[in-house]
Design an enzyme around this catalytic site. Sequence first.
Site, PDB file in Angstrom:
ATOM      1  CB  THR A  22      -1.779  -4.406   2.248  1.00 34.92           C
ATOM      2  OG1 THR A  22      -1.069  -3.203   1.935  1.00 34.92           O
ATOM      3  CG2 THR A  22      -2.831  -4.675   1.190  1.00 34.92           C
TER       4      THR A  22
ATOM      5  CB  THR B 254     -27.028   1.156   7.566  1.00 32.16           C
ATOM      6  OG1 THR B 254     -28.369   0.739   7.303  1.00 32.16           O
ATOM      7  CG2 THR B 254     -26.080   0.413   6.637  1.00 32.16           C
TER       8      THR B 254
ATOM      9  CB  THR C 169      -0.941   0.020   1.215  1.00 32.55           C
ATOM     10  OG1 THR C 169      -1.775  -1.144   1.189  1.00 32.55           O
ATOM     11  CG2 THR C 169      -1.828   1.262   1.208  1.00 32.55           C
TER      12      THR C 169
ATOM     13  CG  ASP D 112       6.561  -7.183   5.066  1.00 34.46           C
ATOM     14  OD1 ASP D 112       6.817  -8.350   4.696  1.00 34.46           O
ATOM     15  OD2 ASP D 112       5.399  -6.707   5.023  1.00 34.46           O
TER      16      ASP D 112
END
Length: 258
Positions: A133, A188, A10, A110
Amino acid sequence: MLLAIDAGNTNVVFALVKDGEIVARWRIATDPRRTGDEYAVWLHNLITLEGFDAKAVDTVIIATVVPRALHNLEVLASKYFDAETLIAGQPPVEWGIRLDVPEPHTVGADRVVNAIAAHSLHPEDLIVVDFGTATTFDVVDYEGSYKGGIIAPGINLSLDALVSAAAKLPRIAIEAPTDTKSVIGVTTEDQMHIGVFWGYVAMIEGLVARMKAEIGRPAKVVSTGGLAELFDENTDIFDVIEPDLTIQGLAMLYQRSR
């Protein structure tokens, strides 16, 4: 001065490290098409704004899980910093820890760098939770060996999938519900916040509990990544937060390579 680069799915994080201390950090959205020239314009301006001299960078170390991004980052290092370029996991920057899994070459850079830093900072049995991510859970034993872990969809991925698959559901922010004592939503958006946020907390707590039971010894839970602090405010599952764990690991790898 060291420029450490963590290229994730990302974001790409850039950090200046001086005498082992992180003195500045920046991030930009990951785009494998971004050229070394584009990185240079952006990064040199930021380095100057922070009061540093780009000419002081003599070494660049890179960890990436996006192979297509590596070449342009190497161009950045060689063309615009004229710096020695080190790639985490490639000679002379060997991991220096045992990857005790059947296919060690498949473990993300990573995650290995996180394991190195976490064990150096906390030399005991560990579970390292990284909110990126994907949300990853990694087990590092008291000897510093990487033993395996879990890969789960990141909370943003989960939300994106929900919103894209359900036409009438709105986009919501990743944050704790307004009423943290209730799990019965009346609108909602309330129900989505509860489902996404508390559902994710329940997943983290459940997986960590199962991992601890399988390890069979007390294990410290180390958390890192952008959302670590948000979740830490709403669960007591984490023992310590290390916001710069990956960059710290890269700095440690650099020191070992010297």
